[in-house]
Design a protein around this motif. Sequence first.
Motif, PDB file in Angstrom:
ATOM      1  N   PHE A  64      10.251   6.372   3.505  1.00 40.17           N
ATOM      2  CA  PHE A  64       8.989   6.917   3.424  1.00 40.17           C
ATOM      3  C   PHE A  64       8.325   6.319   1.817  1.00 40.17           C
ATOM      4  O   PHE A  64       7.351   6.670   1.599  1.00 40.17           O
ATOM      5  CB  PHE A  64       8.616   8.247   3.172  1.00 40.17           C
ATOM      6  CG  PHE A  64       9.214   8.981   4.588  1.00 40.17           C
ATOM      7  CD1 PHE A  64       9.171   8.550   5.676  1.00 40.17           C
ATOM      8  CD2 PHE A  64       9.951  10.305   4.246  1.00 40.17           C
ATOM      9  CE1 PHE A  64       9.886   8.984   6.790  1.00 40.17           C
ATOM     10  CE2 PHE A  64      10.797  10.783   5.338  1.00 40.17           C
ATOM     11  CZ  PHE A  64      10.461  10.318   6.685  1.00 40.17           C
ATOM     12  N   GLY A  65       8.891   5.107   1.565  1.00 41.01           N
ATOM     13  CA  GLY A  65       8.321   4.321   0.299  1.00 41.01           C
ATOM     14  C   GLY A  65       7.973   2.828   1.077  1.00 41.01           C
ATOM     15  O   GLY A  65       8.243   2.773   2.256  1.00 41.01           O
ATOM     16  N   GLY A  66       7.597   2.027   0.197  1.00 37.26           N
ATOM     17  CA  GLY A  66       7.347   0.646   0.363  1.00 37.26           C
ATOM     18  C   GLY A  66       6.227   0.375   1.564  1.00 37.26           C
ATOM     19  O   GLY A  66       5.418   1.330   1.717  1.00 37.26           O
ATOM     20  N   ASN A  67       6.582  -0.517   2.472  1.00 39.06           N
ATOM     21  CA  ASN A  67       5.387  -1.020   3.335  1.00 39.06           C
ATOM     22  C   ASN A  67       6.211  -1.010   4.528  1.00 39.06           C
ATOM     23  O   ASN A  67       7.221  -1.569   5.100  1.00 39.06           O
ATOM     24  CB  ASN A  67       4.922  -2.252   3.118  1.00 39.06           C
ATOM     25  CG  ASN A  67       3.470  -2.398   3.736  1.00 39.06           C
ATOM     26  OD1 ASN A  67       3.192  -1.815   4.518  1.00 39.06           O
ATOM     27  ND2 ASN A  67       2.905  -3.560   3.461  1.00 39.06           N
ATOM     28  N   PRO A  68       5.806  -0.131   5.609  1.00 43.57           N
ATOM     29  CA  PRO A  68       6.374  -0.131   6.982  1.00 43.57           C
ATOM     30  C   PRO A  68       6.176  -1.298   7.782  1.00 43.57           C
ATOM     31  O   PRO A  68       5.363  -1.944   7.605  1.00 43.57           O
ATOM     32  CB  PRO A  68       5.491   1.228   7.715  1.00 43.57           C
ATOM     33  CG  PRO A  68       5.129   1.876   6.483  1.00 43.57           C
ATOM     34  CD  PRO A  68       4.799   0.868   5.534  1.00 43.57           C
ATOM     35  N   ILE A  91      -1.133   5.202  -3.362  1.00 46.39           N
ATOM     36  CA  ILE A  91      -1.193   5.850  -2.139  1.00 46.39           C
ATOM     37  C   ILE A  91       0.038   6.450  -1.743  1.00 46.39           C
ATOM     38  O   ILE A  91       0.258   6.400  -0.623  1.00 46.39           O
ATOM     39  CB  ILE A  91      -1.728   4.578  -1.119  1.00 46.39           C
ATOM     40  CG1 ILE A  91      -0.857   3.451  -1.220  1.00 46.39           C
ATOM     41  CG2 ILE A  91      -3.200   4.483  -1.547  1.00 46.39           C
ATOM     42  CD1 ILE A  91      -1.132   2.302   0.026  1.00 46.39           C
ATOM     43  N   LYS A  92       0.832   6.865  -2.666  1.00 44.00           N
ATOM     44  CA  LYS A  92       2.106   7.517  -2.518  1.00 44.00           C
ATOM     45  C   LYS A  92       3.014   6.581  -1.435  1.00 44.00           C
ATOM     46  O   LYS A  92       3.888   7.175  -0.773  1.00 44.00           O
ATOM     47  CB  LYS A  92       1.693   8.906  -2.116  1.00 44.00           C
ATOM     48  CG  LYS A  92       1.063   9.850  -2.740  1.00 44.00           C
ATOM     49  CD  LYS A  92       0.914  11.047  -2.176  1.00 44.00           C
ATOM     50  CE  LYS A  92      -0.225  12.063  -3.081  1.00 44.00           C
ATOM     51  NZ  LYS A  92      -0.234  11.946  -4.445  1.00 44.00           N
ATOM     52  N   ARG A  93       3.127   5.318  -1.703  1.00 43.65           N
ATOM     53  CA  ARG A  93       3.919   4.335  -1.069  1.00 43.65           C
ATOM     54  C   ARG A  93       4.517   3.431  -2.116  1.00 43.65           C
ATOM     55  O   ARG A  93       4.262   2.217  -1.928  1.00 43.65           O
ATOM     56  CB  ARG A  93       3.508   3.534   0.076  1.00 43.65           C
ATOM     57  CG  ARG A  93       2.750   4.526   1.338  1.00 43.65           C
ATOM     58  CD  ARG A  93       3.765   4.963   2.392  1.00 43.65           C
ATOM     59  NE  ARG A  93       4.771   4.121   2.792  1.00 43.65           N
ATOM     60  CZ  ARG A  93       5.504   4.576   3.690  1.00 43.65           C
ATOM     61  NH1 ARG A  93       5.382   5.649   4.387  1.00 43.65           N
ATOM     62  NH2 ARG A  93       6.563   3.728   4.134  1.00 43.65           N
ATOM     63  N   PRO A  94       5.506   4.050  -3.278  1.00 47.78           N
ATOM     64  CA  PRO A  94       5.643   3.151  -4.053  1.00 47.78           C
ATOM     65  C   PRO A  94       6.660   1.959  -3.697  1.00 47.78           C
ATOM     66  O   PRO A  94       7.393   2.261  -3.086  1.00 47.78           O
ATOM     67  CB  PRO A  94       6.578   4.209  -5.176  1.00 47.78           C
ATOM     68  CG  PRO A  94       6.779   5.317  -4.348  1.00 47.78           C
ATOM     69  CD  PRO A  94       5.842   5.467  -3.153  1.00 47.78           C
ATOM     70  N   SER A  95       6.428   0.871  -4.263  1.00 54.13           N
ATOM     71  CA  SER A  95       6.944  -0.474  -3.873  1.00 54.13           C
ATOM     72  C   SER A  95       7.219  -1.242  -5.015  1.00 54.13           C
ATOM     73  O   SER A  95       6.649  -1.268  -6.006  1.00 54.13           O
ATOM     74  CB  SER A  95       6.157  -1.318  -2.894  1.00 54.13           C
ATOM     75  OG  SER A  95       5.658  -0.449  -1.851  1.00 54.13           O
ATOM     76  N   ILE A  96       8.482  -1.868  -5.014  1.00 53.82           N
ATOM     77  CA  ILE A  96       8.880  -2.710  -6.066  1.00 53.82           C
ATOM     78  C   ILE A  96       8.905  -4.286  -5.670  1.00 53.82           C
ATOM     79  O   ILE A  96      10.043  -4.309  -4.732  1.00 53.82           O
ATOM     80  CB  ILE A  96      10.102  -2.231  -6.824  1.00 53.82           C
ATOM     81  CG1 ILE A  96       9.921  -0.742  -7.132  1.00 53.82           C
ATOM     82  CG2 ILE A  96      10.560  -3.108  -8.011  1.00 53.82           C
ATOM     83  CD1 ILE A  96       8.974  -0.753  -8.353  1.00 53.82           C
ATOM     84  N   ILE A  97       8.390  -4.998  -6.170  1.00 55.41           N
ATOM     85  CA  ILE A  97       8.412  -6.452  -5.649  1.00 55.41           C
ATOM     86  C   ILE A  97       9.067  -7.381  -6.744  1.00 55.41           C
ATOM     87  O   ILE A  97       8.391  -7.257  -7.741  1.00 55.41           O
ATOM     88  CB  ILE A  97       7.135  -6.986  -5.004  1.00 55.41           C
ATOM     89  CG1 ILE A  97       6.655  -6.257  -3.935  1.00 55.41           C
ATOM     90  CG2 ILE A  97       7.125  -8.527  -4.677  1.00 55.41           C
ATOM     91  CD1 ILE A  97       5.191  -6.633  -3.562  1.00 55.41           C
TER      92      ILE A  97
END
Length: 309
Positions: free
Chosen positions: A16-20, A264-270
């Motif tokens: 439920f994080g990141g990009n689906p 937007i409550k989808r924390p992502s680390i790149i």
Amino acid sequence: MRARFYTLDVFTDTVFGGNPLAVFPDASKIPESALQSIALELNLSETVFVYPPVDAKHTRRVRIFTPVYEMPFAGHPTVGCAFALAALGEIPLAGEARIVLEELVGPVPVLVRGDFKKPTFAQLSVAKLPETGPPPPGRTHLAEALSLDPSDILGGMTAPQAISCGFPFLLVPLRDLDAVRRARVRMDQWDSALKSYWAPDIMVFARDAERDGVIRARVFVPGQGIIEDPATGSAAAALGGYLAARESAPSGNFSYLVEQGFEIKRPSIIRLEVDKADGDVTAVRVGGSAVMVSEGMMDVPLPEPTLTK
């Protein structure tokens, strides 16, 4: 026909994080006419269809669709697809594996780390080095489109610039993290100032003054029917070209950590790496983790047979 697919969350190690992302690991029997409809049905930012490679030296051929159109290249589908193939055992893993995915932009090398069916990290190397686009609209127009004040947008050597590593983005540097949080797309202003521009999709970003090498970013892609994307590898690749070009050292390896999707409550680390030699960017690598989320079957209608007299 029935087609198996998997979903992942990419650029995160937490469900439920990141990009689906949706991946069809064997799309060879799916009718061509159904691909865009499937992507629209799933309605994720991208859906990946996997085929045997054209070149036997490569690993797979992949096609990437948004709900609206096919893309020549995209970062989170490339990383997620490699991660999914490794998790399904289709890529042998013993520490690391180097594969090549054939995309419309060209062959994309990907490094995958982990052990058998347990990948932990995937990193793509761009097939196309950063290309600079035409000058963007002025700061006043950009500020109006982003619900900001013109003073929030940096200028001079750090002014906005459009860059593509296979898919173009307008990179808009902001003065601080608060400006990044306040950014909102005004569709009427975007329509008039950016809809027809070379790079209508926007990445706003700012350096974290308290953490060296950390960038907070947001990506708005209204042209794809997505107001805000949680994690955008192709935009991060373009950002790498932008940042490295402004590093004072003419040669070296530069690393950045890009945080996206937190608003937007989808924390992502790149994780972003750029090589530079004699003032020129020579390589851009975009990586991160992913997690498998779900598995399903889709009933895909076959085309009606054509009757001949």
